[in-house]
Scaffold this motif. Structure first.
Motif, PDB file in Angstrom:
ATOM      1  N   LEU A  43       6.996   7.153   2.558  1.00  0.00           N
ATOM      2  CA  LEU A  43       8.177   6.550   1.937  1.00  0.00           C
ATOM      3  C   LEU A  43       8.833   5.541   2.883  1.00  0.00           C
ATOM      4  CD1 LEU A  43       9.758   9.673   0.180  1.00  0.00           C
ATOM      5  CD2 LEU A  43       8.378   7.852  -0.850  1.00  0.00           C
ATOM      6  N   ARG A  44       8.809   5.844   4.170  1.00  0.00           N
ATOM      7  CA  ARG A  44       9.365   4.910   5.164  1.00  0.00           C
ATOM      8  C   ARG A  44       8.513   3.646   5.216  1.00  0.00           C
ATOM      9  NH1 ARG A  44       9.264   5.357  10.709  1.00  0.00           N
ATOM     10  NH2 ARG A  44       7.924   7.186  10.483  1.00  0.00           N
ATOM     11  N   PHE A  45       7.186   3.819   5.145  1.00  0.00           N
ATOM     12  CA  PHE A  45       6.262   2.683   5.139  1.00  0.00           C
ATOM     13  C   PHE A  45       6.543   1.791   3.925  1.00  0.00           C
ATOM     14  CE2 PHE A  45       2.299   0.598   3.951  1.00  0.00           C
ATOM     15  CZ  PHE A  45       1.840   0.099   5.171  1.00  0.00           C
ATOM     16  N   ILE A  46       6.713   2.402   2.759  1.00  0.00           N
ATOM     17  CA  ILE A  46       6.987   1.655   1.530  1.00  0.00           C
ATOM     18  C   ILE A  46       8.281   0.864   1.666  1.00  0.00           C
ATOM     19  CG2 ILE A  46       7.588   1.902  -0.915  1.00  0.00           C
ATOM     20  CD1 ILE A  46       5.684   4.407  -0.868  1.00  0.00           C
ATOM     21  N   GLN A  47       9.308   1.524   2.153  1.00  0.00           N
ATOM     22  CA  GLN A  47      10.602   0.861   2.304  1.00  0.00           C
ATOM     23  C   GLN A  47      10.524  -0.324   3.259  1.00  0.00           C
ATOM     24  OE1 GLN A  47      14.231   3.319   2.685  1.00  0.00           O
ATOM     25  NE2 GLN A  47      14.658   2.196   4.566  1.00  0.00           N
ATOM     26  N   ASP A  48       9.844  -0.124   4.383  1.00  0.00           N
ATOM     27  CA  ASP A  48       9.759  -1.183   5.392  1.00  0.00           C
ATOM     28  C   ASP A  48       8.800  -2.298   4.992  1.00  0.00           C
ATOM     29  OD1 ASP A  48      11.548   0.283   6.822  1.00  0.00           O
ATOM     30  OD2 ASP A  48      10.163   0.907   8.402  1.00  0.00           O
ATOM     31  N   PHE A  49       7.910  -2.004   4.038  1.00  0.00           N
ATOM     32  CA  PHE A  49       6.965  -3.036   3.607  1.00  0.00           C
ATOM     33  C   PHE A  49       7.584  -4.006   2.607  1.00  0.00           C
ATOM     34  CE2 PHE A  49       3.179  -4.635   1.267  1.00  0.00           C
ATOM     35  CZ  PHE A  49       2.534  -5.226   2.343  1.00  0.00           C
ATOM     36  N   ALA A  50       8.717  -3.641   2.032  1.00  0.00           N
ATOM     37  CA  ALA A  50       9.344  -4.458   0.988  1.00  0.00           C
ATOM     38  C   ALA A  50       9.537  -5.917   1.398  1.00  0.00           C
ATOM     39  CB  ALA A  50      10.672  -3.840   0.556  1.00  0.00           C
ATOM     40  N   PRO A  51      10.058  -6.214   2.605  1.00  0.00           N
ATOM     41  CA  PRO A  51      10.229  -7.624   2.978  1.00  0.00           C
ATOM     42  C   PRO A  51       8.897  -8.381   3.076  1.00  0.00           C
ATOM     43  CG  PRO A  51      11.537  -6.200   4.406  1.00  0.00           C
ATOM     44  CD  PRO A  51      10.627  -5.314   3.633  1.00  0.00           C
ATOM     45  N   TYR A  52       7.851  -7.710   3.540  1.00  0.00           N
ATOM     46  CA  TYR A  52       6.536  -8.354   3.629  1.00  0.00           C
ATOM     47  C   TYR A  52       6.018  -8.652   2.218  1.00  0.00           C
ATOM     48  CZ  TYR A  52       6.384  -6.958   8.537  1.00  0.00           C
ATOM     49  OH  TYR A  52       6.653  -6.802   9.871  1.00  0.00           O
ATOM     50  N   LEU A  53       6.219  -7.710   1.292  1.00  0.00           N
ATOM     51  CA  LEU A  53       5.774  -7.887  -0.085  1.00  0.00           C
ATOM     52  C   LEU A  53       6.528  -9.031  -0.747  1.00  0.00           C
ATOM     53  CD1 LEU A  53       3.842  -6.603  -2.164  1.00  0.00           C
ATOM     54  CD2 LEU A  53       5.748  -5.161  -2.893  1.00  0.00           C
ATOM     55  N   GLU A  54       7.822  -9.096  -0.488  1.00  0.00           N
ATOM     56  CA  GLU A  54       8.647 -10.177  -1.027  1.00  0.00           C
ATOM     57  C   GLU A  54       8.144 -11.534  -0.543  1.00  0.00           C
ATOM     58  OE1 GLU A  54      11.788 -12.073  -3.088  1.00  0.00           O
ATOM     59  OE2 GLU A  54      11.124  -9.980  -3.193  1.00  0.00           O
ATOM     60  N   GLY A  55       7.642 -11.561   0.692  1.00  0.00           N
ATOM     61  CA  GLY A  55       7.104 -12.799   1.241  1.00  0.00           C
ATOM     62  C   GLY A  55       5.815 -13.229   0.566  1.00  0.00           C
ATOM     63  N   LEU A  56       5.102 -12.269  -0.026  1.00  0.00           N
ATOM     64  CA  LEU A  56       3.870 -12.591  -0.748  1.00  0.00           C
ATOM     65  C   LEU A  56       4.163 -13.051  -2.167  1.00  0.00           C
ATOM     66  CD1 LEU A  56       1.635  -9.571   0.335  1.00  0.00           C
ATOM     67  CD2 LEU A  56       1.459 -11.925   1.153  1.00  0.00           C
ATOM     68  N   SER A  57       5.037 -12.318  -2.835  1.00  0.00           N
ATOM     69  CA  SER A  57       5.406 -12.629  -4.214  1.00  0.00           C
ATOM     70  C   SER A  57       6.649 -11.839  -4.584  1.00  0.00           C
ATOM     71  CB  SER A  57       4.266 -12.266  -5.174  1.00  0.00           C
ATOM     72  OG  SER A  57       4.714 -12.290  -6.522  1.00  0.00           O
ATOM     73  N   PRO A  58       7.554 -12.427  -5.359  1.00  0.00           N
ATOM     74  CA  PRO A  58       8.744 -11.693  -5.781  1.00  0.00           C
ATOM     75  C   PRO A  58       8.483 -10.780  -6.971  1.00  0.00           C
ATOM     76  CG  PRO A  58       8.842 -13.921  -6.645  1.00  0.00           C
ATOM     77  CD  PRO A  58       7.606 -13.844  -5.782  1.00  0.00           C
ATOM     78  N   HIS A  59       7.251 -10.726  -7.460  1.00  0.00           N
ATOM     79  CA  HIS A  59       6.970 -10.007  -8.699  1.00  0.00           C
ATOM     80  C   HIS A  59       6.260  -8.664  -8.494  1.00  0.00           C
ATOM     81  CE1 HIS A  59       8.368 -13.418 -11.001  1.00  0.00           C
ATOM     82  NE2 HIS A  59       7.582 -14.209 -10.293  1.00  0.00           N
ATOM     83  N   PHE A  60       6.155  -8.218  -7.241  1.00  0.00           N
ATOM     84  CA  PHE A  60       5.568  -6.912  -6.961  1.00  0.00           C
ATOM     85  C   PHE A  60       6.631  -6.027  -6.329  1.00  0.00           C
ATOM     86  CE2 PHE A  60       2.098  -9.808  -7.387  1.00  0.00           C
ATOM     87  CZ  PHE A  60       1.126  -9.066  -8.055  1.00  0.00           C
ATOM     88  N   ARG A  61       6.536  -4.724  -6.561  1.00  0.00           N
ATOM     89  CA  ARG A  61       7.598  -3.822  -6.175  1.00  0.00           C
ATOM     90  C   ARG A  61       7.168  -2.796  -5.130  1.00  0.00           C
ATOM     91  NH1 ARG A  61      10.066  -7.283  -7.486  1.00  0.00           N
ATOM     92  NH2 ARG A  61      11.229  -7.682  -9.401  1.00  0.00           N
ATOM     93  N   ALA A  62       8.020  -2.643  -4.106  1.00  0.00           N
ATOM     94  CA  ALA A  62       7.891  -1.561  -3.129  1.00  0.00           C
ATOM     95  C   ALA A  62       9.006  -0.576  -3.458  1.00  0.00           C
ATOM     96  CB  ALA A  62       8.039  -2.097  -1.705  1.00  0.00           C
ATOM     97  N   ASP A  63       8.651   0.519  -4.080  1.00  0.00           N
ATOM     98  CA  ASP A  63       9.628   1.478  -4.598  1.00  0.00           C
ATOM     99  C   ASP A  63       9.536   2.784  -3.798  1.00  0.00           C
ATOM    100  OD1 ASP A  63      11.142   3.274  -6.041  1.00  0.00           O
ATOM    101  OD2 ASP A  63      10.431   2.610  -7.997  1.00  0.00           O
ATOM    102  N   PRO A  64      10.503   3.060  -2.911  1.00  0.00           N
ATOM    103  CA  PRO A  64      10.417   4.230  -2.035  1.00  0.00           C
ATOM    104  C   PRO A  64      10.987   5.524  -2.623  1.00  0.00           C
ATOM    105  CG  PRO A  64      12.283   2.905  -1.380  1.00  0.00           C
ATOM    106  CD  PRO A  64      11.654   2.204  -2.547  1.00  0.00           C
ATOM    107  N   ARG A  65      11.096   5.611  -3.940  1.00  0.00           N
ATOM    108  CA  ARG A  65      11.565   6.866  -4.532  1.00  0.00           C
ATOM    109  C   ARG A  65      10.563   7.991  -4.294  1.00  0.00           C
ATOM    110  NH1 ARG A  65      12.360   5.776 -10.636  1.00  0.00           N
ATOM    111  NH2 ARG A  65      10.633   4.306 -10.243  1.00  0.00           N
ATOM    112  N   LYS A  66      11.067   9.224  -4.214  1.00  0.00           N
ATOM    113  CA  LYS A  66      10.196  10.377  -3.973  1.00  0.00           C
ATOM    114  C   LYS A  66       9.224  10.607  -5.124  1.00  0.00           C
ATOM    115  CE  LYS A  66      12.938  13.107  -0.717  1.00  0.00           C
ATOM    116  NZ  LYS A  66      13.573  14.442  -0.464  1.00  0.00           N
ATOM    117  N   SER A  67       9.658  10.294  -6.329  1.00  0.00           N
ATOM    118  CA  SER A  67       8.766  10.432  -7.482  1.00  0.00           C
ATOM    119  C   SER A  67       8.969   9.248  -8.412  1.00  0.00           C
ATOM    120  CB  SER A  67       9.040  11.745  -8.233  1.00  0.00           C
ATOM    121  OG  SER A  67      10.361  11.773  -8.729  1.00  0.00           O
ATOM    122  N   GLY A  68       7.895   8.794  -9.025  1.00  0.00           N
ATOM    123  CA  GLY A  68       7.966   7.679  -9.949  1.00  0.00           C
ATOM    124  C   GLY A  68       7.961   6.315  -9.296  1.00  0.00           C
ATOM    125  N   GLY A  69       7.772   6.267  -7.966  1.00  0.00           N
ATOM    126  CA  GLY A  69       7.772   5.000  -7.250  1.00  0.00           C
ATOM    127  C   GLY A  69       6.384   4.581  -6.810  1.00  0.00           C
TER     128      GLY A  69
END
Length: 229
Positions: A43-69
């Motif tokens: 979950l920490r990896f997912i959360q911290d990857f969000a800025p890198y993902l945003e740099g690739l495309s604004p249309h993909f989601r890094a969702d660090p929820r415990k379930s459903g993410g």
């Protein structure tokens, strides 16, 4: 974040032990290990990857929820399976397109399993309508397909993977020069990753590099489905 270590030898030790003791009693006794060594780091990896993902495309989601993410459940769906083992012996993370509701959406994937870690890009097990759109787009833009699927940078890291039809799909020319690609039931690129790379500092940036290399491939599939990239 760049030099942070997320996963460790304990992550893979837990997964190895789970493979040998795949039953509810053992998991309940070792649930704290799962939380500390697998789930929380993921979950920490997912959360911290969000800025890198945003740099690739604004249309993909890094969702660090415990379930459903972005983190897949450790529990297996055994309703229609002969294998009644209740738990997956791997950890999966998917950064899917914002338009997708489940694992069958285009996106970026990280699979961690002892002896079988990989980065994945593309779309897994699309439904019949989605599959037809991809195949038709492949025929409409064969040059674009060859560029993203057989480009040097992509091929250096990825290989096409997944299930294929034995025969050409119905309604498509069996003599077409790209008929072998039309047979794919999954449109996925897979790049093996050594376990020691995943457990090393800087893996966040390394994984971003895998995604960057695979972005043109994912973008081609998104265009086939009329999705923004």
């Amino acid at each position: 974040m760049a030099d942070t270590t997320y996963f460790s030898s304990k992550t893979f030790a837990f997964l190895r032990d789970l493979a040998s003791h795949n039953h509810r009693e053992w998991f309940q006794e070792n649930k704290e290990r799962y939380e500390e060594d697998v789930r929380v780091p993921a979950l920490r990896f997912i959360q911290d990857f969000a800025p890198y993902l945003e740099g690739l495309s604004p249309h993909f989601r890094a969702d660090p929820r415990k379930s459903g993410g972005s983190l897949f459940r450790i529990h297996r769906d055994i309703r229609f399976s002969k294998d009644k083992s209740p738990y997956k012996t791997h950890t999966g993370i998917q950064f899917r397109h914002e338009a997708g509701r489940d694992a069958h959406a285009p996106g970026f994937y990280l699979h961690m399993e002892p002896g079988g870690c990989f980065a994945g890009v593309g779309i897994w097990r699309p439904d019949a309508s989605t599959l037809r759109k991809i195949r038709e787009h492949l025929l409409e833009d064969p040059g674009g397909w060859k560029e993203v699927a057989y480009d040097g940078a992509f091929q250096e890291r990825y290989g096409l993977s997944g299930e294929r039809l034995v025969r050409p799909p119905r309604g498509f020319d069996p003599q077409h020069t790209l008929v072998e690609d039309l047979k794919w039931k999954d449109f996925v690129g897979m790049a093996e990753i050594p376990e020691e790379e995943i457990t090393s500092p800087g893996f966040l940036q390394e994984y971003a590099g895998y995604c960057r290399t695979g972005l043109p491939f994912v973008s081609f599939l998104c265009r086939a489905l009329g999705l923004p990239v």
